[in-house]
Scaffold this motif. Sequence first.
Motif, PDB file in Angstrom:
ATOM      1  N   LEU A  30      59.787  42.254  38.533  1.00 50.50           N
ATOM      2  CA  LEU A  30      59.356  43.482  37.886  1.00 50.50           C
ATOM      3  C   LEU A  30      58.314  43.205  36.800  1.00 50.50           C
ATOM      4  CD1 LEU A  30      59.699  46.513  37.742  1.00 50.50           C
ATOM      5  CD2 LEU A  30      61.597  46.174  36.174  1.00 50.50           C
ATOM      6  N   GLN A  31      58.528  42.150  36.043  1.00 48.49           N
ATOM      7  CA  GLN A  31      57.585  41.806  34.978  1.00 48.49           C
ATOM      8  C   GLN A  31      56.213  41.438  35.551  1.00 48.49           C
ATOM      9  OE1 GLN A  31      58.678  38.473  32.530  1.00 48.49           O
ATOM     10  NE2 GLN A  31      57.087  38.890  31.032  1.00 48.49           N
ATOM     11  N   GLN A  32      56.176  40.672  36.636  1.00 44.52           N
ATOM     12  CA  GLN A  32      54.905  40.311  37.264  1.00 44.52           C
ATOM     13  C   GLN A  32      54.169  41.543  37.764  1.00 44.52           C
ATOM     14  OE1 GLN A  32      56.281  37.416  40.142  1.00 44.52           O
ATOM     15  NE2 GLN A  32      55.320  35.755  38.992  1.00 44.52           N
ATOM     16  N   LYS A  33      54.893  42.500  38.348  1.00 44.28           N
ATOM     17  CA  LYS A  33      54.274  43.731  38.829  1.00 44.28           C
ATOM     18  C   LYS A  33      53.700  44.540  37.668  1.00 44.28           C
ATOM     19  CE  LYS A  33      56.854  44.141  43.080  1.00 44.28           C
ATOM     20  NZ  LYS A  33      57.752  44.937  43.897  1.00 44.28           N
ATOM     21  N   TYR A  34      54.423  44.563  36.544  1.00 44.21           N
ATOM     22  CA  TYR A  34      53.940  45.291  35.365  1.00 44.21           C
ATOM     23  C   TYR A  34      52.660  44.649  34.832  1.00 44.21           C
ATOM     24  CZ  TYR A  34      53.541  47.035  30.635  1.00 44.21           C
ATOM     25  OH  TYR A  34      53.058  47.570  29.474  1.00 44.21           O
ATOM     26  N   VAL A  35      52.663  43.321  34.729  1.00 46.05           N
ATOM     27  CA  VAL A  35      51.475  42.607  34.238  1.00 46.05           C
ATOM     28  C   VAL A  35      50.309  42.805  35.200  1.00 46.05           C
ATOM     29  CG1 VAL A  35      50.509  40.315  33.760  1.00 46.05           C
ATOM     30  CG2 VAL A  35      52.764  40.928  32.879  1.00 46.05           C
TER      31      VAL A  35
ATOM     32  N   LEU B 245      49.583  35.156  34.517  1.00 45.27           N
ATOM     33  CA  LEU B 245      48.470  35.297  33.599  1.00 45.27           C
ATOM     34  C   LEU B 245      48.796  34.489  32.348  1.00 45.27           C
ATOM     35  CD1 LEU B 245      45.782  36.763  33.567  1.00 45.27           C
ATOM     36  CD2 LEU B 245      46.904  38.680  32.457  1.00 45.27           C
ATOM     37  N   PRO B 246      48.068  33.397  32.095  1.00 49.34           N
ATOM     38  CA  PRO B 246      48.419  32.509  30.994  1.00 49.34           C
ATOM     39  C   PRO B 246      48.019  33.017  29.609  1.00 49.34           C
ATOM     40  CG  PRO B 246      46.505  31.678  32.149  1.00 49.34           C
ATOM     41  CD  PRO B 246      46.970  32.891  32.900  1.00 49.34           C
ATOM     42  N   HIS B 247      47.288  34.129  29.541  1.00 52.68           N
ATOM     43  CA  HIS B 247      46.818  34.657  28.261  1.00 52.68           C
ATOM     44  C   HIS B 247      47.105  36.149  28.200  1.00 52.68           C
ATOM     45  CE1 HIS B 247      44.643  30.868  28.040  1.00 52.68           C
ATOM     46  NE2 HIS B 247      44.116  31.145  29.220  1.00 52.68           N
ATOM     47  N   SER B 248      47.012  36.727  27.014  1.00 56.23           N
ATOM     48  CA  SER B 248      47.201  38.172  26.917  1.00 56.23           C
ATOM     49  C   SER B 248      46.069  38.884  27.649  1.00 56.23           C
ATOM     50  CB  SER B 248      47.264  38.609  25.450  1.00 56.23           C
ATOM     51  OG  SER B 248      46.023  38.383  24.822  1.00 56.23           O
ATOM     52  N   ILE B 249      46.343  40.090  28.105  1.00 57.58           N
ATOM     53  CA  ILE B 249      45.392  40.816  28.941  1.00 57.58           C
ATOM     54  C   ILE B 249      44.083  41.082  28.213  1.00 57.58           C
ATOM     55  CG2 ILE B 249      45.008  43.083  30.017  1.00 57.58           C
ATOM     56  CD1 ILE B 249      47.862  42.904  31.036  1.00 57.58           C
ATOM     57  N   ASP B 250      44.139  41.322  26.922  1.00 58.02           N
ATOM     58  CA  ASP B 250      42.926  41.673  26.184  1.00 58.02           C
ATOM     59  C   ASP B 250      42.249  40.472  25.520  1.00 58.02           C
ATOM     60  OD1 ASP B 250      44.898  41.241  24.329  1.00 58.02           O
ATOM     61  OD2 ASP B 250      44.468  43.029  23.148  1.00 58.02           O
ATOM     62  N   SER B 251      42.583  39.264  25.945  1.00 62.61           N
ATOM     63  CA  SER B 251      42.008  38.066  25.318  1.00 62.61           C
ATOM     64  C   SER B 251      40.667  37.678  25.948  1.00 62.61           C
ATOM     65  CB  SER B 251      42.977  36.883  25.439  1.00 62.61           C
ATOM     66  OG  SER B 251      43.062  36.469  26.786  1.00 62.61           O
TER      67      SER B 251
ATOM     68  N   SER C 190      37.290  35.802  30.646  1.00 65.66           N
ATOM     69  CA  SER C 190      36.612  34.678  31.300  1.00 65.66           C
ATOM     70  C   SER C 190      37.140  34.472  32.723  1.00 65.66           C
ATOM     71  CB  SER C 190      36.792  33.410  30.474  1.00 65.66           C
ATOM     72  OG  SER C 190      36.171  32.324  31.084  1.00 65.66           O
ATOM     73  N   LEU C 191      38.451  34.610  32.920  1.00 63.59           N
ATOM     74  CA  LEU C 191      39.031  34.500  34.264  1.00 63.59           C
ATOM     75  C   LEU C 191      38.488  35.602  35.175  1.00 63.59           C
ATOM     76  CD1 LEU C 191      42.786  33.771  33.430  1.00 63.59           C
ATOM     77  CD2 LEU C 191      41.102  32.150  34.285  1.00 63.59           C
ATOM     78  N   VAL C 192      38.363  36.809  34.644  1.00 62.64           N
ATOM     79  CA  VAL C 192      37.837  37.929  35.422  1.00 62.64           C
ATOM     80  C   VAL C 192      36.389  37.652  35.814  1.00 62.64           C
ATOM     81  CG1 VAL C 192      37.174  40.369  35.290  1.00 62.64           C
ATOM     82  CG2 VAL C 192      39.418  39.636  34.464  1.00 62.64           C
ATOM     83  N   ARG C 193      35.615  37.153  34.885  1.00 60.60           N
ATOM     84  CA  ARG C 193      34.215  36.809  35.188  1.00 60.60           C
ATOM     85  C   ARG C 193      34.140  35.737  36.268  1.00 60.60           C
ATOM     86  NH1 ARG C 193      32.528  36.713  28.923  1.00 60.60           N
ATOM     87  NH2 ARG C 193      32.105  38.936  28.679  1.00 60.60           N
ATOM     88  N   ASP C 194      35.032  34.749  36.200  1.00 56.54           N
ATOM     89  CA  ASP C 194      35.064  33.699  37.227  1.00 56.54           C
ATOM     90  C   ASP C 194      35.390  34.289  38.596  1.00 56.54           C
ATOM     91  OD1 ASP C 194      34.457  31.731  35.397  1.00 56.54           O
ATOM     92  OD2 ASP C 194      36.524  31.007  35.211  1.00 56.54           O
ATOM     93  N   MET C 195      36.349  35.213  38.653  1.00 52.69           N
ATOM     94  CA  MET C 195      36.699  35.844  39.927  1.00 52.69           C
ATOM     95  C   MET C 195      35.502  36.591  40.500  1.00 52.69           C
ATOM     96  SD  MET C 195      40.535  37.315  39.184  1.00 52.69           S
ATOM     97  CE  MET C 195      40.647  38.213  40.713  1.00 52.69           C
ATOM     98  N   LYS C 196      34.771  37.281  39.645  1.00 47.29           N
ATOM     99  CA  LYS C 196      33.601  38.029  40.113  1.00 47.29           C
ATOM    100  C   LYS C 196      32.506  37.085  40.596  1.00 47.29           C
ATOM    101  CE  LYS C 196      34.380  42.170  37.397  1.00 47.29           C
ATOM    102  NZ  LYS C 196      33.872  43.063  36.351  1.00 47.29           N
ATOM    103  N   ARG C 197      32.292  35.966  39.888  1.00 45.55           N
ATOM    104  CA  ARG C 197      31.270  34.992  40.318  1.00 45.55           C
ATOM    105  C   ARG C 197      31.655  34.361  41.646  1.00 45.55           C
ATOM    106  NH1 ARG C 197      30.470  33.748  34.619  1.00 45.55           N
ATOM    107  NH2 ARG C 197      32.183  32.302  34.684  1.00 45.55           N
ATOM    108  N   ILE C 198      32.914  34.000  41.791  1.00 45.68           N
ATOM    109  CA  ILE C 198      33.376  33.399  43.063  1.00 45.68           C
ATOM    110  C   ILE C 198      33.214  34.403  44.196  1.00 45.68           C
ATOM    111  CG2 ILE C 198      35.435  32.622  44.305  1.00 45.68           C
ATOM    112  CD1 ILE C 198      36.341  31.340  41.632  1.00 45.68           C
ATOM    113  N   SER C 199      33.544  35.660  43.950  1.00 47.81           N
ATOM    114  CA  SER C 199      33.430  36.687  44.984  1.00 47.81           C
ATOM    115  C   SER C 199      31.991  36.928  45.393  1.00 47.81           C
ATOM    116  CB  SER C 199      34.044  37.999  44.484  1.00 47.81           C
ATOM    117  OG  SER C 199      35.414  37.829  44.251  1.00 47.81           O
TER     118      SER C 199
END
Length: 74
Positions: A2-7, A46-52, A57-66
Amino acid sequence: TLQQKYVQGSFYETYPNAHGRLSFDLPETIDGIMCSISLDLQYSTLPHSIDSNETLSLVRDMKRISALPSSNVE
């Protein structure tokens, strides 16, 4: 869990375009069959808080890889 789904839900609410995909072609076989593979990218933990800055940086990496063309994936 449940916690993973919430995150995960919170992650995609914060970064709605963060869905990643990695695609590449496999070499042609001897009999001429060609195959492509596509993998969805997501973080199960997710090893960091959502707003960190680290998560951004992880989101940017996902977009670059895609955005990589198939010929650049090795």
